[in-house]
Design an enzyme around this catalytic site. Structure first.
Site, PDB file in Angstrom:
ATOM      1  N   ASP A   1       0.872  -1.177   0.000  1.00 44.84           N
ATOM      2  CA  ASP A   1       0.000   0.000   0.000  1.00 44.84           C
ATOM      3  C   ASP A   1       0.911   1.231   0.000  1.00 44.84           C
ATOM      4  O   ASP A   1       1.752   1.381   0.889  1.00 44.84           O
ATOM      5  CB  ASP A   1      -0.899  -0.018   1.243  1.00 44.84           C
ATOM      6  CG  ASP A   1      -1.939   1.087   1.195  1.00 44.84           C
ATOM      7  OD1 ASP A   1      -1.605   2.200   0.734  1.00 44.84           O
ATOM      8  OD2 ASP A   1      -3.075   0.844   1.618  1.00 44.84           O
TER       9      ASP A   1
ATOM     10  N   THR B   1       0.428  14.196 -15.178  1.00 44.13           N
ATOM     11  CA  THR B   1      -0.886  14.654 -15.644  1.00 44.13           C
ATOM     12  C   THR B   1      -0.890  16.080 -16.209  1.00 44.13           C
ATOM     13  O   THR B   1      -0.092  16.928 -15.780  1.00 44.13           O
ATOM     14  CB  THR B   1      -1.885  14.585 -14.462  1.00 44.13           C
ATOM     15  OG1 THR B   1      -3.087  15.239 -14.818  1.00 44.13           O
ATOM     16  CG2 THR B   1      -1.347  15.255 -13.215  1.00 44.13           C
TER      17      THR B   1
ATOM     18  N   TYR C   1      -5.167  17.327  -5.768  1.00 49.02           N
ATOM     19  CA  TYR C   1      -4.643  16.252  -6.631  1.00 49.02           C
ATOM     20  C   TYR C   1      -3.545  16.810  -7.537  1.00 49.02           C
ATOM     21  O   TYR C   1      -2.452  16.233  -7.656  1.00 49.02           O
ATOM     22  CB  TYR C   1      -5.777  15.657  -7.470  1.00 49.02           C
ATOM     23  CG  TYR C   1      -5.315  14.833  -8.651  1.00 49.02           C
ATOM     24  CD1 TYR C   1      -4.849  13.530  -8.478  1.00 49.02           C
ATOM     25  CD2 TYR C   1      -5.341  15.357  -9.951  1.00 49.02           C
ATOM     26  CE1 TYR C   1      -4.415  12.770  -9.566  1.00 49.02           C
ATOM     27  CE2 TYR C   1      -4.905  14.608 -11.036  1.00 49.02           C
ATOM     28  CZ  TYR C   1      -4.448  13.322 -10.850  1.00 49.02           C
ATOM     29  OH  TYR C   1      -4.019  12.581 -11.928  1.00 49.02           O
TER      30      TYR C   1
ATOM     31  N   TRP D   1      -7.021  13.012 -19.624  1.00 47.32           N
ATOM     32  CA  TRP D   1      -8.360  12.529 -20.003  1.00 47.32           C
ATOM     33  C   TRP D   1      -8.323  11.039 -20.391  1.00 47.32           C
ATOM     34  O   TRP D   1      -8.747  10.647 -21.481  1.00 47.32           O
ATOM     35  CB  TRP D   1      -8.909  13.372 -21.159  1.00 47.32           C
ATOM     36  CG  TRP D   1      -9.247  14.791 -20.825  1.00 47.32           C
ATOM     37  CD1 TRP D   1      -8.606  15.610 -19.936  1.00 47.32           C
ATOM     38  CD2 TRP D   1     -10.311  15.575 -21.388  1.00 47.32           C
ATOM     39  NE1 TRP D   1      -9.205  16.845 -19.922  1.00 47.32           N
ATOM     40  CE2 TRP D   1     -10.245  16.849 -20.802  1.00 47.32           C
ATOM     41  CE3 TRP D   1     -11.301  15.313 -22.333  1.00 47.32           C
ATOM     42  CZ2 TRP D   1     -11.140  17.868 -21.122  1.00 47.32           C
ATOM     43  CZ3 TRP D   1     -12.192  16.342 -22.667  1.00 47.32           C
ATOM     44  CH2 TRP D   1     -12.104  17.595 -22.061  1.00 47.32           C
TER      45      TRP D   1
HETATM   46  N1  LIG Z   1      -7.386   9.081 -15.192  1.00 51.09           N
HETATM   47  C1  LIG Z   1      -7.044  10.175 -15.863  1.00 51.09           C
HETATM   48  O1  LIG Z   1      -7.864  10.813 -16.527  1.00 51.09           O
HETATM   49  C2  LIG Z   1      -5.626  10.662 -15.833  1.00 51.09           C
HETATM   50  C3  LIG Z   1      -5.323  11.863 -16.497  1.00 51.09           C
HETATM   51  C4  LIG Z   1      -4.002  12.308 -16.509  1.00 51.09           C
HETATM   52  C5  LIG Z   1      -3.021  11.573 -15.890  1.00 51.09           C
HETATM   53  N2  LIG Z   1      -3.354  10.430 -15.215  1.00 51.09           N
HETATM   54  C6  LIG Z   1      -2.275   9.710 -14.537  1.00 51.09           C
HETATM   55  O2  LIG Z   1      -2.118   8.452 -15.148  1.00 51.09           O
HETATM   56  C7  LIG Z   1      -1.688   7.507 -14.174  1.00 51.09           C
HETATM   57  C8  LIG Z   1      -2.589   6.287 -14.228  1.00 51.09           C
HETATM   58  O3  LIG Z   1      -3.918   6.706 -13.964  1.00 51.09           O
HETATM   59  P1  LIG Z   1      -5.159   5.737 -14.130  1.00 51.09           P
HETATM   60  O4  LIG Z   1      -6.201   6.478 -14.861  1.00 51.09           O
HETATM   61  O5  LIG Z   1      -4.702   4.412 -14.618  1.00 51.09           O
HETATM   62  O6  LIG Z   1      -5.604   5.644 -12.609  1.00 51.09           O
HETATM   63  P2  LIG Z   1      -6.416   4.516 -11.828  1.00 51.09           P
HETATM   64  O7  LIG Z   1      -7.213   3.686 -12.771  1.00 51.09           O
HETATM   65  O8  LIG Z   1      -7.081   5.218 -10.716  1.00 51.09           O
HETATM   66  O9  LIG Z   1      -5.254   3.596 -11.271  1.00 51.09           O
HETATM   67  C9  LIG Z   1      -4.443   4.027 -10.228  1.00 51.09           C
HETATM   68  C10 LIG Z   1      -3.821   2.825  -9.593  1.00 51.09           C
HETATM   69  O10 LIG Z   1      -3.111   3.273  -8.439  1.00 51.09           O
HETATM   70  C11 LIG Z   1      -3.379   2.379  -7.408  1.00 51.09           C
HETATM   71  N3  LIG Z   1      -3.299   2.997  -6.095  1.00 51.09           N
HETATM   72  C12 LIG Z   1      -4.020   4.051  -5.613  1.00 51.09           C
HETATM   73  N4  LIG Z   1      -3.742   4.245  -4.319  1.00 51.09           N
HETATM   74  C13 LIG Z   1      -2.839   3.285  -3.980  1.00 51.09           C
HETATM   75  C14 LIG Z   1      -2.195   2.945  -2.784  1.00 51.09           C
HETATM   76  N5  LIG Z   1      -2.409   3.621  -1.648  1.00 51.09           N
HETATM   77  N6  LIG Z   1      -1.339   1.895  -2.781  1.00 51.09           N
HETATM   78  C15 LIG Z   1      -1.110   1.188  -3.916  1.00 51.09           C
HETATM   79  N7  LIG Z   1      -1.707   1.456  -5.078  1.00 51.09           N
HETATM   80  C16 LIG Z   1      -2.566   2.488  -5.111  1.00 51.09           C
HETATM   81  C17 LIG Z   1      -4.807   1.910  -7.622  1.00 51.09           C
HETATM   82  O11 LIG Z   1      -4.980   0.698  -6.932  1.00 51.09           O
HETATM   83  P3  LIG Z   1      -6.444   0.172  -6.548  1.00 51.09           P
HETATM   84  O12 LIG Z   1      -6.997  -0.327  -7.849  1.00 51.09           O
HETATM   85  O13 LIG Z   1      -6.173  -0.896  -5.544  1.00 51.09           O
HETATM   86  O14 LIG Z   1      -7.178   1.358  -5.997  1.00 51.09           O
HETATM   87  C18 LIG Z   1      -4.839   1.773  -9.134  1.00 51.09           C
HETATM   88  O15 LIG Z   1      -4.406   0.498  -9.532  1.00 51.09           O
HETATM   89  C19 LIG Z   1      -1.689   8.240 -12.840  1.00 51.09           C
HETATM   90  O16 LIG Z   1      -0.378   8.716 -12.592  1.00 51.09           O
HETATM   91  C20 LIG Z   1      -2.597   9.428 -13.080  1.00 51.09           C
HETATM   92  O17 LIG Z   1      -2.259  10.499 -12.237  1.00 51.09           O
HETATM   93  C21 LIG Z   1      -4.630   9.938 -15.194  1.00 51.09           C
END
Ligand SMILES: NC(=O)c1ccc[n+]([C@@H]2O[C@H](COP(=O)([O-])OP(=O)(O)OC[C@H]3O[C@@H](n4cnc5c(N)ncnc54)[C@H](OP(=O)(O)O)[C@@H]3O)[C@@H](O)[C@H]2O)c1
Length: 287
Positions: A36, A101, A125, A150
């Site tokens: 975690d 991001t 965030y 996005w």
């Molecule tokens: N989503 C967007 O629109 C977006 C946009 C720009 C940039 N990003 C960046 O892209 C990257 C990937 O994003 P995503 O969309 O794939 O996000 P996501 O689907 O929310 O995945 C995030 C992952 O991080 C894990 N995580 C969160 N808290 C944690 C903790 N305390 N310990 C261990 N693992 C943890 C989550 O695990 P659990 O599944 O167990 O919660 C999940 O597997 C991130 O760096 C995000 O900031 C995302």
């Protein structure tokens, strides 16, 4: 390549693991069950144990609105654990790709943000992600940092899936039309990350799908393409509304288009337009 992917259960992490394996690389999925990330002191040893050639840090606290009232967790995961990941990789001489991001920018610009434009995060965030980038760079100046935006994919929750669900339930949807960005499919993001790693890229890069859209434009496209593909769609009307008509705890950048000139030169192939990528995502979802 032997690549450890944190956040391997998330949208991007799961797609990246699948594509790495498909391309013949050894993907090590690393999830919350391994460590975690709020237990920051445990991150370093847990990662170092794998001695992966590359660590891709896809783990992040991504709940933008919840972060406003849970800043301690957001900063622990997005800043402190990111630093610990960089320390682990530095400790055994590996390479790090850290995912960041568009939210590092305040969205007041009216032309695409370049990698060297000055960040000015406007929420918890956003600040935690910008602090994470800086922490990674301070430990490992050679780290590869890729900002995307996005994000949507078949795994996890995202705007596309929300629109599909609501469009199957409601007659009308009201969607914000004054926030502009570039919808980006995890399939294309993951492919770009793999090319960057193969080329041993260093420093900061922006990657999104090509083209720009408002959330309203994106919603209209999702509903149109989903209807064409035979998804159950009940909605009759999509109404554009201003951000002020959909108040949220966190402010969001009004304009968060990222300039991709730098990464285009490395990829050596065209980046798909967001609409084409949307159709690819919907087809995968249909399977
Ligand atoms: N989503 C967007 O629109 C977006 C946009 C720009 C940039 N990003 C960046 O892209 C990257 C990937 O994003 P995503 O969309 O794939 O996000 P996501 O689907 O929310 O995945 C995030 C992952 O991080 C894990 N995580 C969160 N808290 C944690 C903790 N305390 N310990 C261990 N693992 C943890 C989550 O695990 P659990 O599944 O167990 O919660 C999940 O597997 C991130 O760096 C995000 O900031 C995302």
């Amino acid at each position: 390549m032997k690549v450890l992917v944190t956040g391997a259960g998330g949208q991007l992490g799961s797609e990246l693991c699948a594509r790495l394996s498909r391309a013949g690389h050894a993907a090590i999925p690393f999830t919350r069950n391994d460590v975690d990330f709020t237990q920051v002191a445990r991150v370093r040893d847990a990662l170092a144990a794998h001695q992966a050639e590359w660590v891709v840090n896809c783990a992040a606290y991504t709940q933008v609105d919840k972060a406003e009232s849970d800043s301690a967790t957001a900063f622990a995961v997005n800043r402190d654990a990111a630093r610990a990941v960089a320390e682990a990789v530095t400790g055994y001489g590996g390479r790090l790709l850290h995912v960041s991001t568009d939210f590092v920018f305040d969205g007041t610009q009216s032309h695409p943000y370049r990698e060297d434009d000055t960040p000015n995060p406007i929420g918890v965030y956003a600040q935690s992600k910008w602090d994470g980038e800086q922490a990674v760079r301070a430990v490992l100046p050679e780290a590869l940092i890729v900002r995307t935006a996005w994000v949507h994919g078949t795994h996890g929750n995202n705007f596309v899936k929300t629109m599909l669900r609501l469009a199957a339930e409601r007659e009308e949807l009201r969607v914000v039309d004054d926030q502009i960005g570039s919808p980006s499919w995890t399939g294309d993001i993951a492919d770009a990350l793999i090319v960057l790693m193969q080329q041993d890229a260093r420093g900061c890069y922006h990657f999104t799908n090509e083209g720009v859209a408002s959330w309203y434009d994106f919603a209209v496209a999702i509903i149109h393409e989903a209807r064409v593909l035979g998804f159950p769609i009940k909605v009759q009307r999509v109404t554009p509304i201003p951000t002020s008509g959909y108040p949220t705890p966190a402010r969001r950048p009004a304009y968060s288009v990222l300039d991709k000139q730098k990464i285009r030169a490395v990829l050596g192939r065209p980046i798909p337009h967001w609409r084409e990528a949307l159709v690819s995502m919907l087809r995968e979802l249909q399977k």
